[in-house]
Motif scaffolding. Sequence first.
Motif, short mmCIF file in Angstrom:
data_model
loop_
_atom_site.label_atom_id
_atom_site.label_comp_id
_atom_site.label_asym_id
_atom_site.label_seq_id
_atom_site.Cartn_x
_atom_site.Cartn_y
_atom_site.Cartn_z
N ARG A 4 0.70 -1.51 -12.33
CA ARG A 4 -0.37 -0.60 -12.56
C ARG A 4 0.01 0.44 -11.79
O ARG A 4 -0.01 1.87 -12.19
N LYS A 5 0.56 0.43 -10.52
CA LYS A 5 1.19 1.73 -9.80
C LYS A 5 2.21 2.30 -10.67
O LYS A 5 2.15 3.67 -10.61
N ARG A 6 3.20 1.66 -11.20
CA ARG A 6 4.07 2.49 -11.75
C ARG A 6 3.63 3.10 -13.05
O ARG A 6 4.08 4.32 -13.44
N ILE A 7 2.76 2.47 -13.58
CA ILE A 7 2.12 3.26 -14.87
C ILE A 7 1.31 4.57 -14.46
O ILE A 7 1.29 5.47 -15.17
N GLU A 48 1.74 6.30 -11.84
CA GLU A 48 2.82 7.26 -11.48
C GLU A 48 3.42 7.73 -12.81
O GLU A 48 3.75 9.30 -12.92
N ALA A 49 3.83 7.17 -13.68
CA ALA A 49 4.32 7.59 -14.84
C ALA A 49 3.32 8.39 -15.80
O ALA A 49 3.93 9.40 -16.59
N ASP A 50 2.18 8.05 -15.76
CA ASP A 50 1.40 8.78 -16.51
C ASP A 50 -0.02 8.96 -15.94
O ASP A 50 -1.26 8.31 -15.96
N PRO A 51 -0.14 9.97 -15.07
CA PRO A 51 -1.07 10.25 -14.14
C PRO A 51 -2.16 11.12 -14.71
O PRO A 51 -3.34 11.26 -13.90
N ALA A 52 -2.28 11.65 -15.68
CA ALA A 52 -3.19 12.34 -16.36
C ALA A 52 -4.59 11.80 -16.45
O ALA A 52 -4.90 10.70 -16.92
N PRO A 53 -5.78 12.27 -15.74
CA PRO A 53 -7.12 11.77 -15.68
C PRO A 53 -7.38 11.30 -17.06
O PRO A 53 -8.22 10.38 -17.39
N GLU A 54 -7.07 12.25 -18.41
CA GLU A 54 -7.75 11.98 -19.45
C GLU A 54 -7.12 10.67 -19.93
O GLU A 54 -7.48 10.29 -21.25
N ASN A 55 -5.90 10.18 -19.66
CA ASN A 55 -5.35 9.05 -19.96
C ASN A 55 -5.76 7.83 -19.24
O ASN A 55 -5.03 6.42 -19.61
N SER A 56 -6.81 7.84 -18.43
CA SER A 56 -7.28 6.61 -17.60
C SER A 56 -7.76 5.48 -18.53
O SER A 56 -7.35 4.25 -18.29
N LYS A 57 -8.38 5.83 -19.68
CA LYS A 57 -8.82 4.73 -20.50
C LYS A 57 -7.68 4.07 -21.17
O LYS A 57 -7.71 3.12 -21.29
N ARG A 58 -6.58 4.88 -21.51
CA ARG A 58 -5.52 4.20 -22.36
C ARG A 58 -4.79 3.30 -21.15
O ARG A 58 -4.38 2.04 -21.65
N ARG A 59 -4.63 3.57 -19.99
CA ARG A 59 -3.94 2.84 -19.00
C ARG A 59 -4.76 1.67 -18.67
O ARG A 59 -4.31 0.33 -18.68
N MET A 60 -5.99 1.68 -18.80
CA MET A 60 -6.81 0.47 -18.41
C MET A 60 -6.87 -0.56 -19.51
O MET A 60 -6.64 -1.72 -19.59
N THR A 61 -6.84 0.10 -20.92
CA THR A 61 -6.84 -0.65 -21.99
C THR A 61 -5.75 -1.73 -22.14
O THR A 61 -5.54 -2.66 -22.42
N TRP A 62 -4.42 -0.98 -21.75
CA TRP A 62 -3.25 -1.51 -21.98
C TRP A 62 -3.08 -2.64 -21.10
O TRP A 62 -2.68 -3.83 -21.48
N LEU A 63 -3.50 -2.34 -19.76
CA LEU A 63 -3.40 -3.36 -18.49
C LEU A 63 -4.41 -4.60 -19.04
O LEU A 63 -4.08 -5.61 -18.72
N ASN A 96 11.77 -6.67 -15.29
CA ASN A 96 10.69 -6.86 -15.97
C ASN A 96 9.54 -6.02 -16.13
O ASN A 96 9.15 -5.44 -17.11
N ILE A 97 9.22 -5.35 -14.92
CA ILE A 97 8.42 -4.40 -14.60
C ILE A 97 8.83 -3.19 -15.19
O ILE A 97 8.05 -2.29 -15.85
N ASP A 98 10.30 -2.75 -15.21
CA ASP A 98 10.59 -1.78 -15.81
C ASP A 98 10.58 -1.85 -17.33
O ASP A 98 10.25 -0.83 -18.13
N SER A 99 10.75 -3.04 -17.90
CA SER A 99 10.64 -3.04 -19.14
C SER A 99 9.33 -2.98 -19.71
O SER A 99 9.00 -2.21 -20.83
N LEU A 100 8.38 -3.46 -19.05
CA LEU A 100 7.01 -3.34 -19.43
C LEU A 100 6.59 -1.90 -19.21
O LEU A 100 5.54 -1.25 -19.86
N LEU A 101 6.80 -1.23 -18.13
CA LEU A 101 6.60 0.28 -18.15
C LEU A 101 7.21 1.11 -19.39
O LEU A 101 6.30 1.99 -19.93
N ASP A 102 8.26 0.69 -19.89
CA ASP A 102 8.71 1.30 -21.01
C ASP A 102 7.99 1.10 -22.16
O ASP A 102 7.69 1.75 -22.99
#
Length: 525
Positions: free
Chosen positions: A172-175, A177-192, A211-217
């Motif tokens: 979650r922390k890596r994602i 950091e890679a996609d910090p835009a506030p407008e993408n909050s819903k996308r991050r939450m849905t994916w996780l 594995n964490i790197d692969s999931l981040l990709d």
Amino acid sequence: MAETFRQPLGGGSLIVAWQAKARRILIVGGGAVAAGRAFNALEADAHVTVVAPELCPELAHRAAAGRIEWQERKFEDADLDAADMVLTAISDAQESRRIAGLCRQRRIPVNAADINDLCDFWFMSTHRDHSVQIAVSTNSKAPRLANRIRQQIAAALPRGTGLAVEQIGRLRKRIREADPAPENSKRRMTWLTQLCDYWPVEQLVTLDSDNIDSLLDAYVQNHDPQHVSITSSAASRPTLRPPSSSSESSSGMPSPVLPIRANGIAHPAGRRGRLVLVGAGVGDPELLTMRAHKALKDADIVLADKLIPEPVLGIVGCEIYTARKFPGAANEAQDDLYQRALEELGRGRCVVRLKQGDPFVYGRGAEEILFFRAHGYEAEVVPGLTSAINGPGLCGIPVTHRGVADQVLVLSGANRNGDLPAVPPFVATRTLVILMAVKRLERVVALLRQSDHPAELPVAIVERAGCADQRTVRGTLATIAGVVERAGHNAPGLIVAGHAVNVLSDAAIQDQYLDPSTLGLHSAE
């Protein structure tokens, strides 16, 4: 108008997780209860001040180590000036009421041990596994029952649940950091959310850095987490694959694909039943022998002792019949198992009699062999690891150690008549292991003292060794009963007494063997 919303039931507590890091918690009292409160507060990273004329050994140890601040005197009203929370643990009920009144005047949350009407909050029965914390409250009506409920909940969790949470936290922390835009909050939450919903916890716990790197990709490339395939780089780990979308539960959502063996097929006419007596070992299915695994997979029915851990039962793919053994009804339960076994054997089925530990170490295994032999069945015996030797070892206690312990004496805490065993005179180089006796700990302590065992002799209570929630409670012969009274007991457990208890230091074993709920002191501390 019909009611469309839930109606509050009332009579409950507002359950919250108090963010106590760096908060100032004042504890009034220096006894065993205060020590328990201090332990809980330190686990929450609070700053702890104890006000008391004297301290019990555990608090004295923490004060000497600089973990708590000790004011060597009685409580003074000015002590509240710097307090964010107050916990009283003194025998003077009148003084507790006075302190609670002062706290309410200042709007400081207060808990007074054993005086429910003074408490703004209660301490719950808790289980901790890394960042996972589970708390059970009975609203102070039945705290001992809360312990049993909490134990059952914790035992039902998949092994490694806490580590799985840590891994998801990293991802979650890596994602973020890679996609910090506030407008993408819903996308991050849905994916996780999809990842957590569709991947079994047993697979999430094995994730490593690659594995964490692969999931981040996969997230960055907007791949559906349901269809991500991850292979562990470690040769010893299984291939990690999320559930196939072709296997769906009744809710229409993909479910984990688990291996299930179809048993109970009728045997050919005239086929003789087969009986296998299997030792379940110390609780961890990975510590079962290969023969035990095969026997459980080949069984048509498993007749199991009451306290066989769920992870061991989880590898069984056939019917499991559990003995209903309760105090005062053990013989009736044993007879019930005998009868069921004979019925199944008469049908030509493969019957596995699953017993805790090793069946021949206080497990009545030989009695069962003789019973079935008298009825024309010779049992195959598959030994298991006995908790008497391996239980202490799993919790960092070698039962022998050169120059410290050159002999081990294993006793049952309940003979055929339910009496305590006869204990021989004290030998300084002996490790004493007593099974099935923790509930009568005070009587065991008295028995050992009568046979010249010294009050300062190290003692440990090893609980649920080999299970995910194993715990070791430590003390001395003089203090262990009080420590267990405060900490409670998670059956099954055993008593270990002797200098070998403290051979390994905390620094050597803390991370590998002991969980954060380990209590008590080593003699070397």
